[in-house]
Motif scaffolding. Structure first.
Motif, short mmCIF file in Angstrom:
data_model
loop_
_atom_site.label_atom_id
_atom_site.label_comp_id
_atom_site.label_asym_id
_atom_site.label_seq_id
_atom_site.Cartn_x
_atom_site.Cartn_y
_atom_site.Cartn_z
N THR A 126 11.91 -53.26 -44.71
CA THR A 126 11.69 -53.17 -46.15
C THR A 126 11.51 -54.57 -46.72
OG1 THR A 126 14.04 -53.32 -46.68
CG2 THR A 126 13.15 -51.10 -46.26
N GLU A 127 11.07 -54.62 -47.96
CA GLU A 127 10.91 -55.92 -48.62
C GLU A 127 12.26 -56.62 -48.75
OE1 GLU A 127 8.31 -57.86 -49.54
OE2 GLU A 127 7.20 -56.39 -48.37
N GLU A 128 13.30 -55.84 -48.99
CA GLU A 128 14.64 -56.44 -49.10
C GLU A 128 15.04 -57.08 -47.78
OE1 GLU A 128 19.28 -55.13 -49.88
OE2 GLU A 128 17.68 -53.79 -50.54
N MET A 129 14.75 -56.42 -46.65
CA MET A 129 15.08 -56.98 -45.33
C MET A 129 14.26 -58.24 -45.08
SD MET A 129 15.17 -53.41 -43.26
CE MET A 129 16.16 -53.69 -41.81
N ARG A 130 13.00 -58.21 -45.47
CA ARG A 130 12.13 -59.39 -45.30
C ARG A 130 12.72 -60.58 -46.08
NH1 ARG A 130 6.95 -59.05 -43.37
NH2 ARG A 130 6.29 -60.74 -44.72
N HIS A 131 13.16 -60.28 -47.28
CA HIS A 131 13.73 -61.34 -48.11
C HIS A 131 15.01 -61.91 -47.47
CE1 HIS A 131 14.44 -63.71 -51.65
NE2 HIS A 131 15.66 -63.22 -51.76
N GLN A 132 15.83 -61.04 -46.91
CA GLN A 132 17.05 -61.49 -46.24
C GLN A 132 16.72 -62.36 -45.02
OE1 GLN A 132 19.24 -57.92 -45.38
NE2 GLN A 132 19.90 -57.63 -47.50
N ILE A 133 15.72 -61.95 -44.28
CA ILE A 133 15.29 -62.75 -43.12
C ILE A 133 14.81 -64.12 -43.59
CG2 ILE A 133 13.53 -62.94 -41.31
CD1 ILE A 133 13.70 -59.85 -41.07
N TYR A 134 14.01 -64.12 -44.63
CA TYR A 134 13.50 -65.39 -45.17
C TYR A 134 14.65 -66.30 -45.59
CZ TYR A 134 11.45 -68.72 -48.41
OH TYR A 134 11.10 -69.87 -49.05
N GLU A 135 15.61 -65.73 -46.32
CA GLU A 135 16.74 -66.52 -46.79
C GLU A 135 17.55 -67.09 -45.62
OE1 GLU A 135 17.46 -67.65 -49.79
OE2 GLU A 135 15.70 -66.64 -50.59
N ALA A 136 17.71 -66.30 -44.56
CA ALA A 136 18.45 -66.78 -43.38
C ALA A 136 17.69 -67.92 -42.71
CB ALA A 136 18.68 -65.63 -42.40
N PHE A 137 16.37 -67.78 -42.54
CA PHE A 137 15.55 -68.86 -41.98
C PHE A 137 15.63 -70.10 -42.86
CE2 PHE A 137 12.39 -65.80 -39.74
CZ PHE A 137 13.12 -65.83 -38.58
N ARG A 138 15.52 -69.90 -44.15
CA ARG A 138 15.52 -71.00 -45.10
C ARG A 138 16.84 -71.77 -45.05
NH1 ARG A 138 16.52 -70.16 -50.55
NH2 ARG A 138 16.25 -72.10 -51.62
N ALA A 139 17.94 -71.02 -44.97
CA ALA A 139 19.26 -71.66 -44.95
C ALA A 139 19.47 -72.46 -43.67
CB ALA A 139 20.36 -70.60 -45.09
N SER A 140 18.98 -71.94 -42.55
CA SER A 140 19.24 -72.63 -41.29
C SER A 140 18.13 -73.59 -40.86
CB SER A 140 19.52 -71.62 -40.17
OG SER A 140 18.38 -70.83 -39.96
N LEU A 141 16.87 -73.32 -41.27
CA LEU A 141 15.76 -74.13 -40.77
C LEU A 141 15.01 -74.91 -41.85
CD1 LEU A 141 14.33 -71.43 -38.34
CD2 LEU A 141 15.80 -73.36 -37.74
N GLY A 142 15.25 -74.57 -43.10
CA GLY A 142 14.56 -75.25 -44.19
C GLY A 142 13.38 -74.45 -44.72
N ASP A 143 12.91 -74.86 -45.91
CA ASP A 143 11.83 -74.13 -46.60
C ASP A 143 10.53 -74.07 -45.80
OD1 ASP A 143 13.42 -73.54 -48.75
OD2 ASP A 143 12.68 -75.19 -49.99
N GLU A 144 10.11 -75.22 -45.28
CA GLU A 144 8.81 -75.30 -44.60
C GLU A 144 8.76 -74.40 -43.38
OE1 GLU A 144 5.97 -78.64 -42.55
OE2 GLU A 144 7.31 -79.29 -44.16
N VAL A 145 9.78 -74.46 -42.53
CA VAL A 145 9.83 -73.63 -41.32
C VAL A 145 9.96 -72.16 -41.70
CG1 VAL A 145 11.11 -73.14 -39.21
CG2 VAL A 145 10.75 -75.51 -39.92
N ALA A 146 10.80 -71.86 -42.69
CA ALA A 146 10.99 -70.47 -43.12
C ALA A 146 9.67 -69.90 -43.62
CB ALA A 146 12.05 -70.39 -44.20
#
Length: 107
Positions: free
Chosen positions: A4-24
């Motif tokens: 779902t879009e909510e799951m996609r957003h959660q995945i993005y936020e997890a990537f962003r928190a651990s890898l940064g905006d550009e990589v996410a």
């Protein structure tokens, strides 16, 4: 399981928190915008191509038949018009000759 879009957003936020905006952002761009079940495969595309080839083949066949019918009709119509034109020309020449002969007889 569809994402779902909510799951996609959660995945993005997890990537962003651990890898940064550009990589996410880069990782999220690699994901399809829909579930993997909605992504076309090569086999799907090949099947569509085959169906399109068949449809275009039928279309070309019908178009060829229609063009041939038009050619036959145009040929027939041109022959009729040429025949009428020649008839009118002979009539005009005959009338002109008669008038010229009448004028010559009067002189």
């Amino acid at each position: 399981m569809a994402i779902t879009e909510e799951m996609r957003h959660q995945i993005y936020e997890a990537f962003r928190a651990s890898l940064g905006d550009e990589v996410a952002n880069s990782l999220m761009e690699m994901l399809p915008p829909v579930g993997w079940a909605d992504v076309a495969t090569r086999q799907d595309l090949a099947a569509i191509e085959e169906r399109m080839d068949l449809r275009f083949g039928v279309f070309e066949s019908r178009l060829g038949e229609q063009i041939q019918c038009l050619r036959v009709e145009m040929h027939r119509e041109l022959r009729e018009q040429a025949s009428r034109f020649i008839g009118w020309m002979f009539a005009a020449v005959g009338i002109s000759s008669t008038i010229a002969g009448g004028i010559a007889a009067l002189s």
